[in-house]
Design a protein around this motif. Structure first.
Motif, PDB file in Angstrom:
ATOM      1  N   LEU A   1       0.749  -1.162   0.067  1.00  8.31           N
ATOM      2  CA  LEU A   1       0.222  -0.138  -0.065  1.00  8.31           C
ATOM      3  C   LEU A   1       0.841   0.961   0.037  1.00  8.31           C
ATOM      4  N   THR A   2       1.930   1.210   0.960  1.00  8.34           N
ATOM      5  CA  THR A   2       2.631   2.498   0.992  1.00  8.34           C
ATOM      6  C   THR A   2       3.311   2.699  -0.222  1.00  8.34           C
ATOM      7  N   ASP A   3       3.975   1.449  -0.691  1.00 11.16           N
ATOM      8  CA  ASP A   3       4.724   1.932  -1.906  1.00 11.16           C
ATOM      9  C   ASP A   3       3.696   2.199  -3.316  1.00 11.16           C
ATOM     10  N   SER A   4       2.659   1.931  -3.095  1.00 11.92           N
ATOM     11  CA  SER A   4       1.696   2.443  -4.233  1.00 11.92           C
ATOM     12  C   SER A   4       1.513   3.720  -4.332  1.00 11.92           C
ATOM     13  N   TYR A   5       1.442   4.598  -2.838  1.00 18.35           N
ATOM     14  CA  TYR A   5       1.259   5.882  -2.951  1.00 18.35           C
ATOM     15  C   TYR A   5       2.349   6.633  -2.613  1.00 18.35           C
ATOM     16  N   ASN A   6       3.690   6.012  -2.285  1.00 14.57           N
ATOM     17  CA  ASN A   6       4.711   6.478  -1.966  1.00 14.57           C
ATOM     18  C   ASN A   6       4.873   7.838  -1.548  1.00 14.57           C
ATOM     19  N   PRO A   7       4.403   7.858  -0.118  1.00 16.86           N
ATOM     20  CA  PRO A   7       4.553   9.236   0.219  1.00 16.86           C
ATOM     21  C   PRO A   7       6.081   9.533   0.945  1.00 16.86           C
ATOM     22  N   HIS A   8       5.965  10.896   0.760  1.00 12.95           N
ATOM     23  CA  HIS A   8       7.478  11.420   1.225  1.00 12.95           C
ATOM     24  C   HIS A   8       7.240  11.674   2.808  1.00 12.95           C
ATOM     25  N   ALA A   9       8.223  11.111   3.680  1.00 10.24           N
ATOM     26  CA  ALA A   9       7.707  11.174   4.941  1.00 10.24           C
ATOM     27  C   ALA A   9       8.583  11.888   5.536  1.00 10.24           C
ATOM     28  N   GLY A  10       9.136  13.097   4.902  1.00 12.24           N
ATOM     29  CA  GLY A  10       9.975  13.739   5.421  1.00 12.24           C
ATOM     30  C   GLY A  10       9.608  15.232   6.046  1.00 12.24           C
ATOM     31  N   THR A  11       8.539  15.555   5.347  1.00 12.56           N
ATOM     32  CA  THR A  11       8.059  16.927   5.939  1.00 12.56           C
ATOM     33  C   THR A  11       6.571  16.884   5.928  1.00 12.56           C
ATOM     34  N   TRP A  12       5.820  17.582   7.021  1.00 16.78           N
ATOM     35  CA  TRP A  12       4.371  17.580   7.153  1.00 16.78           C
ATOM     36  C   TRP A  12       3.716  17.905   5.793  1.00 16.78           C
ATOM     37  N   LEU A  13       4.180  18.939   5.268  1.00 13.59           N
ATOM     38  CA  LEU A  13       3.616  19.288   3.909  1.00 13.59           C
ATOM     39  C   LEU A  13       3.425  18.237   3.062  1.00 13.59           C
ATOM     40  N   GLU A  14       4.428  17.187   3.023  1.00 12.51           N
ATOM     41  CA  GLU A  14       4.224  16.315   1.876  1.00 12.51           C
ATOM     42  C   GLU A  14       3.290  14.867   2.538  1.00 12.51           C
ATOM     43  N   SER A  15       3.398  14.869   3.720  1.00 15.74           N
ATOM     44  CA  SER A  15       2.632  13.605   4.376  1.00 15.74           C
ATOM     45  C   SER A  15       2.087  13.731   5.440  1.00 15.74           C
ATOM     46  N   SER A  16       1.089  14.812   5.557  1.00 22.28           N
ATOM     47  CA  SER A  16       0.748  15.126   6.787  1.00 22.28           C
ATOM     48  C   SER A  16       0.091  13.949   7.700  1.00 22.28           C
ATOM     49  N   SER A  17      -0.975  13.154   7.078  1.00 26.27           N
ATOM     50  CA  SER A  17      -1.443  12.055   7.426  1.00 26.27           C
ATOM     51  C   SER A  17      -0.634  10.990   7.875  1.00 26.27           C
ATOM     52  N   ALA A  18       0.540  10.681   7.271  1.00 23.48           N
ATOM     53  CA  ALA A  18       1.478   9.387   7.458  1.00 23.48           C
ATOM     54  C   ALA A  18       2.443   9.974   8.546  1.00 23.48           C
ATOM     55  N   SER A  19       2.601  11.525   8.402  1.00 23.69           N
ATOM     56  CA  SER A  19       3.431  11.670   9.836  1.00 23.69           C
ATOM     57  C   SER A  19       2.672  11.707  11.064  1.00 23.69           C
ATOM     58  N   CYS A  20       1.373  11.945  10.859  1.00 24.72           N
ATOM     59  CA  CYS A  20       0.478  11.937  12.144  1.00 24.72           C
ATOM     60  C   CYS A  20       0.854  10.441  12.694  1.00 24.72           C
ATOM     61  N   ILE A  21       0.560   9.706  11.681  1.00 20.79           N
ATOM     62  CA  ILE A  21       0.365   8.133  12.094  1.00 20.79           C
ATOM     63  C   ILE A  21       1.802   7.817  12.741  1.00 20.79           C
ATOM     64  N   GLU A  22       2.690   8.250  12.055  1.00 21.98           N
ATOM     65  CA  GLU A  22       4.314   8.066  12.718  1.00 21.98           C
ATOM     66  C   GLU A  22       4.246   8.330  13.959  1.00 21.98           C
ATOM     67  N   GLN A  23       3.816   9.733  14.314  1.00 22.53           N
ATOM     68  CA  GLN A  23       3.765  10.255  15.672  1.00 22.53           C
ATOM     69  C   GLN A  23       2.945   9.464  16.742  1.00 22.53           C
ATOM     70  N   GLU A  24       1.567   9.075  16.124  1.00 20.13           N
ATOM     71  CA  GLU A  24       0.827   8.351  16.859  1.00 20.13           C
ATOM     72  C   GLU A  24       1.391   6.998  17.623  1.00 20.13           C
ATOM     73  N   THR A  25       2.021   6.098  16.369  1.00 19.39           N
ATOM     74  CA  THR A  25       2.761   4.953  16.595  1.00 19.39           C
ATOM     75  C   THR A  25       3.906   5.010  17.745  1.00 19.39           C
ATOM     76  N   ILE A  26       4.647   5.964  17.331  1.00 21.55           N
ATOM     77  CA  ILE A  26       5.856   6.278  18.321  1.00 21.55           C
ATOM     78  C   ILE A  26       5.104   6.662  19.762  1.00 21.55           C
ATOM     79  N   LYS A  27       3.953   7.405  19.985  1.00 22.10           N
ATOM     80  CA  LYS A  27       3.658   7.635  21.341  1.00 22.10           C
ATOM     81  C   LYS A  27       3.252   6.307  21.833  1.00 22.10           C
ATOM     82  N   TRP A  28       2.786   5.410  21.163  1.00 18.33           N
ATOM     83  CA  TRP A  28       2.191   4.184  21.543  1.00 18.33           C
ATOM     84  C   TRP A  28       3.609   3.308  22.131  1.00 18.33           C
ATOM     85  N   LEU A  29       4.407   3.413  21.213  1.00 19.56           N
ATOM     86  CA  LEU A  29       5.702   2.472  21.781  1.00 19.56           C
ATOM     87  C   LEU A  29       6.419   3.384  23.023  1.00 19.56           C
TER      88      LEU A  29
END
Ligand SMILES: Cc1ncc(COP(=O)(O)O)c(C=O)c1O
Length: 473
Positions: free
Chosen positions: A97-125
């Motif tokens: 899935l991720t390779d299909s949409y190929n988000p650039h997870a370097g900036t919020w501008l380029e991947s706001s939702s993916a960055s939000c998920i990264e934050q939430e997953t890190i928070k859980w860990l």
């Protein structure tokens, strides 16, 4: 679509999905390790790169037959060597899935939702690690880069730049080599890296650690970091986390825990207490492509205080000035080494969403309990010795009849491992512990069965008898 038609795309995706499902479905029937023959290697070398290109179907078919067919299957339920990677099909779906949409997870501008998920997953860990709300972190490609990231931040936090030449880092004899490699990448010389001896359980000896720190302080050096391990690669043991944290507090040192392998025990409802003290670490390395059942390359580096990260890596290039992150947003390029980075968190998030945390806990617990069961099975066999008991799903043992010399035992155990690799039923490799060659099993695959364990031990025993005859004759 340049270079491919829609029909070709459909067809090739169907082929790949079918091939993957068949592959996963028949894992247990496959050899755990296949090494390409000389003919195959020669064929691959001869393919070259044509001007006019080739049929996609043909290339895919060739890759499946000649590339993917010749590898160690790290997600095989009887692949017991190194740290296996029992990657879940859910992680594969996340990858696709991720390779299909190929988000650039370097900036919020380029991947706001993916960055939000990264934050939430890190928070859980971070919650699992017992970290406070100030904590944060990011996904990286593996334990080696996670360790490098942590050590760069540690030095930045504890030393002024004019003292870098004088800083000293403390590892143990059992610390994974990636930590020393990271320190060398950072420019530390061998003189700045202390290797602390281990106690008889192969854990960092804290008395020697404190002695070394005091000696260095007396010599005018600047100790700045101690790397403890939660789940060493060789034996699965856990360094004494509280005593090391006390020492770090006493001398104002950064406390890094390499939990690349073992931190996953934090998600086990039954065994998370084994890592008591990890919450005192300033940073924790944790690989999801090991014991959180993810495909490569997926790892996390967690920090007790996320400001340490931002202080270290943030910079201000003019062409990124429109991509500012505000309030709770994060531009992950400012928190780590990579600018362009894939959204590695999404596959772990998808796995967690789908399995639920109870199932994940069960899967990790399975690995620990199967190593304990394996120890019982080995103990029932005459002439076998347990070298280190089951710890966090790793056990070391050897064929060692009392009548044989240490040297003969070393040779026999090496031969047992070679024979097993050749046969491919399982992959069991050796390591060196306390001057002996031993067989090592890491049993983290959640689908490994008791039958797998018993049959593997039977075969090891058969090879032990064969190897003894060959070597001693
Ligand atoms: C304890 C430990 N730290 C670090 C690493 C390196 O991790 P990676 O291979 O993901 O770079 C490993 C790999 O096995 C490990 O076991």
């Amino acid at each position: 679509m340049e270079g491919i038609t829609k029909e070709e795309l459909y067809r090739s995706v169907q082929t790949i999905v079918k091939t993957y499902i068949d592959f996963y479905d028949t894992l247990r029937e496959k050899k755990a390790v296949t090494i390409a023959s000389d003919d195959v290697i020669q064929k691959l070398r001869n393919i070259g790169f044509s001007k006019e290109g080739r049929e996609l179907d043909q290339v895919i078919h060739e890759m499946i037959e000649t590339i993917y067919a010749n590898q160690a299957i790290m997600q095989h339920p009887r692949f017991f060597a190194f740290v296996p990677s029992p990657a879940s099909p859910l992680s594969w779906i996340g990858d696709v899935l991720t390779d299909s949409y190929n988000p650039h997870a370097g900036t919020w501008l380029e991947s706001s939702s993916a960055s939000c998920i990264e934050q939430e997953t890190i928070k859980w860990l971070c919650q699992k690690a017992g970290y406070p709300k100030t904590a944060g972190g990011l996904f990286v490609s593996g334990g080696s880069i996670a360790n490098l990231t942590a050590l760069v931040v540690a030095r930045h936090a504890k030393l002024s730049e004019d003292m870098y030449f004088n800083g000293v880092a403390y590892l143990s004899q059992q610390t994974h080599f990636s930590a020393a490699k990271a320190l060398r990448i950072m420019g530390l010389t061998t003189e700045q890296i202390r290797i602390i001896p281990c106690d008889d359980q192969l854990r960092m000896d804290t008395r020697s650690l404190e002695k070394a720190i005091l000696q260095d302080l007396e010599a005018g050096k600047k100790p700045f970091v101690v790397v403890a391990t939660a789940g060493t690669t060789n034996t699965g043991c856990i360094d004494p986390l509280h005593p090391i944290a006390d020492i770090c507090d006493r001398y104002d040192l950064w406390f890094h825990v390499d939990g690349a392998y073992g931190a996953s025990v934090l998600v086990s409802n039954e065994y998370h207490h084994l890592l008591d003290g990890i919450s005192r670490a300033d940073s924790i390395t944790w690989d999801a492509h090991k014991w959180l059942f993810q495909t490569y390359a997926c790892s996390m580096i967690l920090f007790k205080n996320s400001h340490d990260l931002a202080n270290c890596f943030s910079s201000n290039p003019e062409y990124l000035k429109d991509a500012v992150a505000e309030n709770d947003e994060v531009n992950y390029w400012e928190w780590g080494i990579e600018l362009t980075r894939p959204a590695r968190s999404l596959k772990l998030w998808l796995t967690l969403q789908t399995l639920g945390t109870d199932k994940l806990s069960e899967m990790v617990t399975h690995g620990i309990q199967y190593a304990q069961r394996l120890e019982e099975i080995i103990k029932e066999k005459p002439n076998w010795e347990i070298v280190t008991s089951a710890q966090l799903a790793i056990i070391n043992f050897r064929y060692a009849p009392k009548s044989l010399s240490e040297h003969s035992c070393d040779q026999i155990n090496e031969a047992i491992s070679h024979k097993m690799t050749e046969n491919g039923f399982a992959c069991v490799l050796t390591t060196q512990l306390k001057g002996k060659t031993v067989l090592r099993i890491c049993s983290i695959h959640p689908e490994t069965t008791e039958k797998d364990l018993k049959e593997t031990v039977e075969l090891l025993n058969k090879y032990a008898i064969e190897a003894s005859e060959e070597i001693l004759s």
